[in-house]
Scaffold this motif. Structure first.
Motif, PDB file in Angstrom:
ATOM      1  N   GLY A 128       0.868  -1.241   0.016  1.00 44.44           N
ATOM      2  CA  GLY A 128      -0.041   0.000   0.028  1.00 44.44           C
ATOM      3  C   GLY A 128       0.865   1.277   0.047  1.00 44.44           C
ATOM      4  O   GLY A 128       1.894   1.388  -0.715  1.00 44.44           O
ATOM      5  N   TRP A 129       0.552   2.237   0.914  1.00 43.50           N
ATOM      6  CA  TRP A 129       1.257   3.378   0.976  1.00 43.50           C
ATOM      7  C   TRP A 129       2.248   3.215   2.001  1.00 43.50           C
ATOM      8  O   TRP A 129       3.078   4.336   2.323  1.00 43.50           O
ATOM      9  N   SER A 130       2.595   2.295   2.832  1.00 43.46           N
ATOM     10  CA  SER A 130       3.318   2.354   4.072  1.00 43.46           C
ATOM     11  C   SER A 130       4.517   2.741   3.853  1.00 43.46           C
ATOM     12  O   SER A 130       5.284   3.531   4.352  1.00 43.46           O
ATOM     13  N   SER A 131       5.314   2.237   2.784  1.00 41.48           N
ATOM     14  CA  SER A 131       6.747   2.474   2.234  1.00 41.48           C
ATOM     15  C   SER A 131       6.699   4.207   2.031  1.00 41.48           C
ATOM     16  O   SER A 131       7.806   4.857   2.290  1.00 41.48           O
ATOM     17  N   VAL A 132       5.879   4.733   1.551  1.00 39.84           N
ATOM     18  CA  VAL A 132       5.833   5.986   1.099  1.00 39.84           C
ATOM     19  C   VAL A 132       5.681   7.026   2.420  1.00 39.84           C
ATOM     20  O   VAL A 132       6.323   7.886   2.613  1.00 39.84           O
ATOM     21  N   LEU A 133       4.814   6.398   3.106  1.00 43.05           N
ATOM     22  CA  LEU A 133       4.688   7.248   4.467  1.00 43.05           C
ATOM     23  C   LEU A 133       5.686   7.112   5.265  1.00 43.05           C
ATOM     24  O   LEU A 133       6.127   8.171   5.880  1.00 43.05           O
ATOM     25  N   GLU A 134       6.388   6.146   5.392  1.00 43.54           N
ATOM     26  CA  GLU A 134       7.688   5.915   6.027  1.00 43.54           C
ATOM     27  C   GLU A 134       8.829   7.011   5.744  1.00 43.54           C
ATOM     28  O   GLU A 134       9.581   7.397   6.488  1.00 43.54           O
ATOM     29  N   ALA A 135       8.858   7.046   4.409  1.00 42.97           N
ATOM     30  CA  ALA A 135       9.895   7.651   3.850  1.00 42.97           C
ATOM     31  C   ALA A 135       9.198   9.150   4.169  1.00 42.97           C
ATOM     32  O   ALA A 135      10.358  10.249   4.339  1.00 42.97           O
ATOM     33  N   ILE A 136       8.178   9.591   3.787  1.00 48.30           N
ATOM     34  CA  ILE A 136       7.814  11.114   4.394  1.00 48.30           C
ATOM     35  C   ILE A 136       8.117  11.479   5.620  1.00 48.30           C
ATOM     36  O   ILE A 136       8.737  12.485   6.076  1.00 48.30           O
ATOM     37  N   LYS A 137       8.010  10.426   6.702  1.00 47.50           N
ATOM     38  CA  LYS A 137       8.004  10.642   8.189  1.00 47.50           C
ATOM     39  C   LYS A 137       9.687  10.802   8.259  1.00 47.50           C
ATOM     40  O   LYS A 137      10.173  11.798   8.835  1.00 47.50           O
ATOM     41  N   LYS A 138      10.685   9.933   7.873  1.00 53.48           N
ATOM     42  CA  LYS A 138      12.001  10.100   7.937  1.00 53.48           C
ATOM     43  C   LYS A 138      12.394  11.476   7.269  1.00 53.48           C
ATOM     44  O   LYS A 138      13.221  12.209   8.125  1.00 53.48           O
ATOM     45  N   LEU A 139      11.964  12.032   6.089  1.00 51.52           N
ATOM     46  CA  LEU A 139      12.230  13.285   5.692  1.00 51.52           C
ATOM     47  C   LEU A 139      11.584  14.539   6.584  1.00 51.52           C
ATOM     48  O   LEU A 139      12.371  15.281   6.762  1.00 51.52           O
ATOM     49  N   ALA A 140      10.439  14.504   6.887  1.00 54.66           N
ATOM     50  CA  ALA A 140       9.794  15.413   7.559  1.00 54.66           C
ATOM     51  C   ALA A 140      10.468  15.667   8.979  1.00 54.66           C
ATOM     52  O   ALA A 140      10.593  16.883   9.432  1.00 54.66           O
ATOM     53  N   GLU A 141      10.752  14.573   9.803  1.00 57.66           N
ATOM     54  CA  GLU A 141      11.346  14.561  10.781  1.00 57.66           C
ATOM     55  C   GLU A 141      12.933  15.163  10.932  1.00 57.66           C
ATOM     56  O   GLU A 141      13.328  15.825  11.784  1.00 57.66           O
ATOM     57  N   LYS A 142      13.519  14.629   9.707  1.00 58.19           N
ATOM     58  CA  LYS A 142      14.899  15.224   9.650  1.00 58.19           C
ATOM     59  C   LYS A 142      14.966  16.860   9.409  1.00 58.19           C
ATOM     60  O   LYS A 142      15.647  17.598   9.708  1.00 58.19           O
ATOM     61  N   GLU A 143      13.870  17.170   8.364  1.00 57.87           N
ATOM     62  CA  GLU A 143      13.876  18.764   8.016  1.00 57.87           C
ATOM     63  C   GLU A 143      13.560  19.397   9.321  1.00 57.87           C
ATOM     64  O   GLU A 143      13.907  20.587   9.345  1.00 57.87           O
ATOM     65  N   ASP A 144      12.652  18.895  10.169  1.00 53.94           N
ATOM     66  CA  ASP A 144      12.264  19.583  11.424  1.00 53.94           C
ATOM     67  C   ASP A 144      13.339  19.879  12.571  1.00 53.94           C
ATOM     68  O   ASP A 144      13.002  20.322  13.448  1.00 53.94           O
ATOM     69  N   VAL A 145      14.395  19.017  12.257  1.00 53.10           N
ATOM     70  CA  VAL A 145      15.497  19.420  13.313  1.00 53.10           C
ATOM     71  C   VAL A 145      16.101  20.791  13.403  1.00 53.10           C
ATOM     72  O   VAL A 145      15.988  21.440  12.414  1.00 53.10           O
TER      73      VAL A 145
END
Length: 149
Positions: free
Chosen positions: A132-149
């Motif tokens: 489904g969309w799980s791999s896309v959401l995991e990648a978005i999470k990783k990017l967004a949490e990295k961006e927010d540092v």
């Protein structure tokens, strides 16, 4: 009436503004959408294209259906390389919703309705067998949490 949608969600430890930027920034999309850059004006009714950042191949095309920054993004999708007739009834709709939960953002994504498209059961099974969309959401999470540092 029966419907058939994929549905996934993820909690991201970042504000909705950061998650939204991750979703819509063409410099970031190749990092979560299988190497594809998004091309669109982000206006309802405008086209949305997903092209390979390296090979320039058009992998997915559609139309923006709804957009409310930091809250909702909805667009149709169609694979022009598949063996389906390129008509509106064969397009699926992807809908992202973002909800602030404390210091986090809950992202939900649905895609469908597979019951309304040509060979919908097979297309649904193919999507689900790929997670489904799980791999896309995991990648978005990783990017967004990295961006927010």
């Amino acid at each position: 009436m029966d419907t058939l949608f994929t549905q996934d969600e993820i909690k991201i430890h970042a504000p909705a503004s950061t998650v939204w930027n991750t979703l819509t920034n063409p410099d970031l999309t190749p990092q979560y959408m299988f190497g594809c850059t998004v091309i669109t004006n982000w206006k309802v009714g405008d086209s949305i294209l997903w092209k390979g950042a390296e090979d320039g191949v058009l992998y997915v095309k559609g139309t923006i259906v709804a957009i409310e920054p930091e809250k909702n993004l909805s667009f149709t999708v169609f694979d022009p390389n598949a063996n389906y007739t390129d008509i509106p009834s064969n397009y699926l709709t992807v809908n992202y919703t973002l909800e602030t939960v404390g210091e986090d953002t809950l992202v939900k994504v649905t895609q469908g309705d597979y019951k309304k498209v040509e060979d919908g059961a097979k297309r649904y099974e193919d999507t689900m067998s790929q997670g489904g969309w799980s791999s896309v959401l995991e990648a978005i999470k990783k990017l967004a949490e990295k961006e927010d540092v």
